[in-house]
Design a protein around this motif. Structure first.
Motif, PDB file in Angstrom:
ATOM      1  N   ASP A  35       0.873  -1.169   0.000  1.00 29.94           N
ATOM      2  CA  ASP A  35       0.000   0.000   0.000  1.00 29.94           C
ATOM      3  C   ASP A  35       0.914   1.224   0.000  1.00 29.94           C
ATOM      4  O   ASP A  35       2.141   1.069  -0.075  1.00 29.94           O
ATOM      5  CB  ASP A  35      -0.979  -0.030   1.172  1.00 29.94           C
ATOM      6  N   PRO A  36       0.385   2.439   0.061  1.00 34.34           N
ATOM      7  CA  PRO A  36       1.254   3.614   0.015  1.00 34.34           C
ATOM      8  C   PRO A  36       2.300   3.677   1.130  1.00 34.34           C
ATOM      9  O   PRO A  36       3.274   4.416   1.027  1.00 34.34           O
ATOM     10  CB  PRO A  36       0.270   4.783   0.128  1.00 34.34           C
ATOM     11  N   ASN A  37       2.128   2.867   2.178  1.00 36.49           N
ATOM     12  CA  ASN A  37       3.065   2.873   3.300  1.00 36.49           C
ATOM     13  C   ASN A  37       4.199   1.871   3.155  1.00 36.49           C
ATOM     14  O   ASN A  37       5.098   1.843   3.975  1.00 36.49           O
ATOM     15  CB  ASN A  37       2.311   2.597   4.602  1.00 36.49           C
ATOM     16  N   GLY A  38       4.146   1.000   2.126  1.00 34.27           N
ATOM     17  CA  GLY A  38       5.218   0.025   1.935  1.00 34.27           C
ATOM     18  C   GLY A  38       4.687  -1.365   1.626  1.00 34.27           C
ATOM     19  O   GLY A  38       3.514  -1.544   1.301  1.00 34.27           O
ATOM     20  N   VAL A  39       5.570  -2.337   1.773  1.00 36.24           N
ATOM     21  CA  VAL A  39       5.277  -3.727   1.406  1.00 36.24           C
ATOM     22  C   VAL A  39       5.517  -4.623   2.610  1.00 36.24           C
ATOM     23  O   VAL A  39       6.439  -4.403   3.387  1.00 36.24           O
ATOM     24  CB  VAL A  39       6.188  -4.178   0.233  1.00 36.24           C
ATOM     25  N   SER A  40       4.663  -5.643   2.735  1.00 37.92           N
ATOM     26  CA  SER A  40       4.868  -6.637   3.788  1.00 37.92           C
ATOM     27  C   SER A  40       4.733  -8.031   3.182  1.00 37.92           C
ATOM     28  O   SER A  40       4.147  -8.205   2.121  1.00 37.92           O
ATOM     29  CB  SER A  40       3.856  -6.448   4.924  1.00 37.92           C
ATOM     30  N   HIS A  98     -26.646   6.471   9.083  1.00 39.23           N
ATOM     31  CA  HIS A  98     -25.469   7.194   8.596  1.00 39.23           C
ATOM     32  C   HIS A  98     -24.574   6.217   7.826  1.00 39.23           C
ATOM     33  O   HIS A  98     -23.583   5.718   8.338  1.00 39.23           O
ATOM     34  CB  HIS A  98     -24.712   7.836   9.758  1.00 39.23           C
ATOM     35  N   ARG A  99     -24.976   5.949   6.607  1.00 39.24           N
ATOM     36  CA  ARG A  99     -24.260   5.007   5.732  1.00 39.24           C
ATOM     37  C   ARG A  99     -23.022   5.693   5.143  1.00 39.24           C
ATOM     38  O   ARG A  99     -23.095   6.821   4.678  1.00 39.24           O
ATOM     39  CB  ARG A  99     -25.208   4.574   4.624  1.00 39.24           C
ATOM     40  N   GLN A 100     -21.902   4.973   5.194  1.00 40.38           N
ATOM     41  CA  GLN A 100     -20.667   5.480   4.602  1.00 40.38           C
ATOM     42  C   GLN A 100     -20.170   4.464   3.577  1.00 40.38           C
ATOM     43  O   GLN A 100     -20.073   3.274   3.867  1.00 40.38           O
ATOM     44  CB  GLN A 100     -19.593   5.704   5.671  1.00 40.38           C
ATOM     45  N   GLU A 101     -19.873   4.950   2.384  1.00 35.07           N
ATOM     46  CA  GLU A 101     -19.372   4.103   1.308  1.00 35.07           C
ATOM     47  C   GLU A 101     -17.943   4.511   0.967  1.00 35.07           C
ATOM     48  O   GLU A 101     -17.637   5.700   0.904  1.00 35.07           O
ATOM     49  CB  GLU A 101     -20.246   4.231   0.058  1.00 35.07           C
ATOM     50  N   PHE A 102     -17.124   3.499   0.735  1.00 36.75           N
ATOM     51  CA  PHE A 102     -15.733   3.723   0.357  1.00 36.75           C
ATOM     52  C   PHE A 102     -15.443   2.895  -0.889  1.00 36.75           C
ATOM     53  O   PHE A 102     -15.839   1.740  -0.980  1.00 36.75           O
ATOM     54  CB  PHE A 102     -14.786   3.300   1.490  1.00 36.75           C
ATOM     55  N   ARG A 103     -14.753   3.497  -1.825  1.00 36.99           N
ATOM     56  CA  ARG A 103     -14.334   2.791  -3.032  1.00 36.99           C
ATOM     57  C   ARG A 103     -12.820   2.694  -3.021  1.00 36.99           C
ATOM     58  O   ARG A 103     -12.131   3.702  -2.830  1.00 36.99           O
ATOM     59  CB  ARG A 103     -14.836   3.521  -4.268  1.00 36.99           C
ATOM     60  N   PHE A 104     -12.336   1.474  -3.209  1.00 44.32           N
ATOM     61  CA  PHE A 104     -10.901   1.235  -3.210  1.00 44.32           C
ATOM     62  C   PHE A 104     -10.500   0.522  -4.491  1.00 44.32           C
ATOM     63  O   PHE A 104     -11.259  -0.268  -5.046  1.00 44.32           O
ATOM     64  CB  PHE A 104     -10.496   0.377  -1.998  1.00 44.32           C
ATOM     65  N   PHE A 105      -9.291   0.797  -4.922  1.00 45.98           N
ATOM     66  CA  PHE A 105      -8.730   0.211  -6.127  1.00 45.98           C
ATOM     67  C   PHE A 105      -7.538  -0.636  -5.700  1.00 45.98           C
ATOM     68  O   PHE A 105      -6.609  -0.126  -5.069  1.00 45.98           O
ATOM     69  CB  PHE A 105      -8.304   1.334  -7.082  1.00 45.98           C
ATOM     70  N   ILE A 106      -7.588  -1.930  -6.010  1.00 46.06           N
ATOM     71  CA  ILE A 106      -6.529  -2.857  -5.617  1.00 46.06           C
ATOM     72  C   ILE A 106      -6.094  -3.651  -6.843  1.00 46.06           C
ATOM     73  O   ILE A 106      -6.937  -4.156  -7.589  1.00 46.06           O
ATOM     74  CB  ILE A 106      -7.002  -3.820  -4.506  1.00 46.06           C
ATOM     75  N   SER A 124      -2.793  -2.232  -2.552  1.00 41.15           N
ATOM     76  CA  SER A 124      -3.911  -1.335  -2.255  1.00 41.15           C
ATOM     77  C   SER A 124      -3.423   0.062  -2.610  1.00 41.15           C
ATOM     78  O   SER A 124      -2.472   0.555  -2.002  1.00 41.15           O
ATOM     79  CB  SER A 124      -4.291  -1.398  -0.778  1.00 41.15           C
ATOM     80  N   HIS A 125      -4.052   0.677  -3.586  1.00 41.34           N
ATOM     81  CA  HIS A 125      -3.556   1.958  -4.084  1.00 41.34           C
ATOM     82  C   HIS A 125      -3.880   3.124  -3.161  1.00 41.34           C
ATOM     83  O   HIS A 125      -3.297   4.195  -3.299  1.00 41.34           O
ATOM     84  CB  HIS A 125      -4.063   2.195  -5.505  1.00 41.34           C
ATOM     85  N   GLU A 126      -4.785   2.914  -2.216  1.00 47.26           N
ATOM     86  CA  GLU A 126      -5.070   3.911  -1.195  1.00 47.26           C
ATOM     87  C   GLU A 126      -4.670   3.338   0.163  1.00 47.26           C
ATOM     88  O   GLU A 126      -4.673   2.131   0.346  1.00 47.26           O
ATOM     89  CB  GLU A 126      -6.565   4.261  -1.153  1.00 47.26           C
ATOM     90  N   ASP A 127      -4.368   4.219   1.082  1.00 48.57           N
ATOM     91  CA  ASP A 127      -4.181   3.815   2.475  1.00 48.57           C
ATOM     92  C   ASP A 127      -5.589   3.720   3.060  1.00 48.57           C
ATOM     93  O   ASP A 127      -6.176   4.729   3.470  1.00 48.57           O
ATOM     94  CB  ASP A 127      -3.328   4.847   3.212  1.00 48.57           C
TER      95      ASP A 127
END
Length: 139
Positions: A35-40, A98-106, A124-127
């Motif tokens: 992810d943007p923080n590195g690799v594991s 209070h519905r929250q939706e998040f879209r992530f690109f992996i 994961s292209h976003e943190d």
């Protein structure tokens, strides 16, 4: 349905049920994640199974409702490897109404030894935690 589409249908099921048997069946013995923080690096072992159990409890606290694959763009790299760019939708409702939706690109690199694809590496292209924290979902 292609093998990759079938893989992500099962992955989506596992992302919603947090079934450790199902989820572990979708990973190679050793895998990498970025992810943007590195690799594991990880192992498909008891610690991974426990991580899925912990993720279920954590997501329940956040009001998890659904994970859904919105789209898959797969590219065959060779006889064993496929790169799949996947758009995910994650839905939470921590507070009623209070519905929250998040879209992530992996981006996933899947390995197939002949028995079906498994995740060997993904980015994961976003943190994701930062995005959810900034939206107030995670303290």
């Amino acid at each position: 349905m292609t093998a990759v589409e079938d893989f992500f249908a099962r992955y989506e099921e596992g992302a919603n049920t947090f079934d450790p048997d199902l989820m572990c069946s979708l990973y190679t013995d050793a895998f990498m994640a970025g992810d943007p923080n590195g690799v594991s690096c990880g192992r498909n072992d008891q610690a991974l199974r426990e991580a899925f159990v912990q993720r279920k409890a954590f997501f329940a606290q956040l009001g998890f409702r659904q994970a859904k694959v919105l789209g898959i763009d797969a590219t065959t790299l060779d006889a064993h490897y496929t790169m799949a760019k996947v758009h995910w939708l994650m839905v939470f409702e921590k507070q009623a109404g209070h519905r929250q939706e998040f879209r992530f690109f992996i981006t996933y690199v899947l390995y197939d030894d002949g028995s079906g694809p498994k995740a060997a590496f993904w980015i994961s292209h976003e943190d994701e935690q930062r995005v959810m924290r900034e939206a107030g979902l995670i303290p």
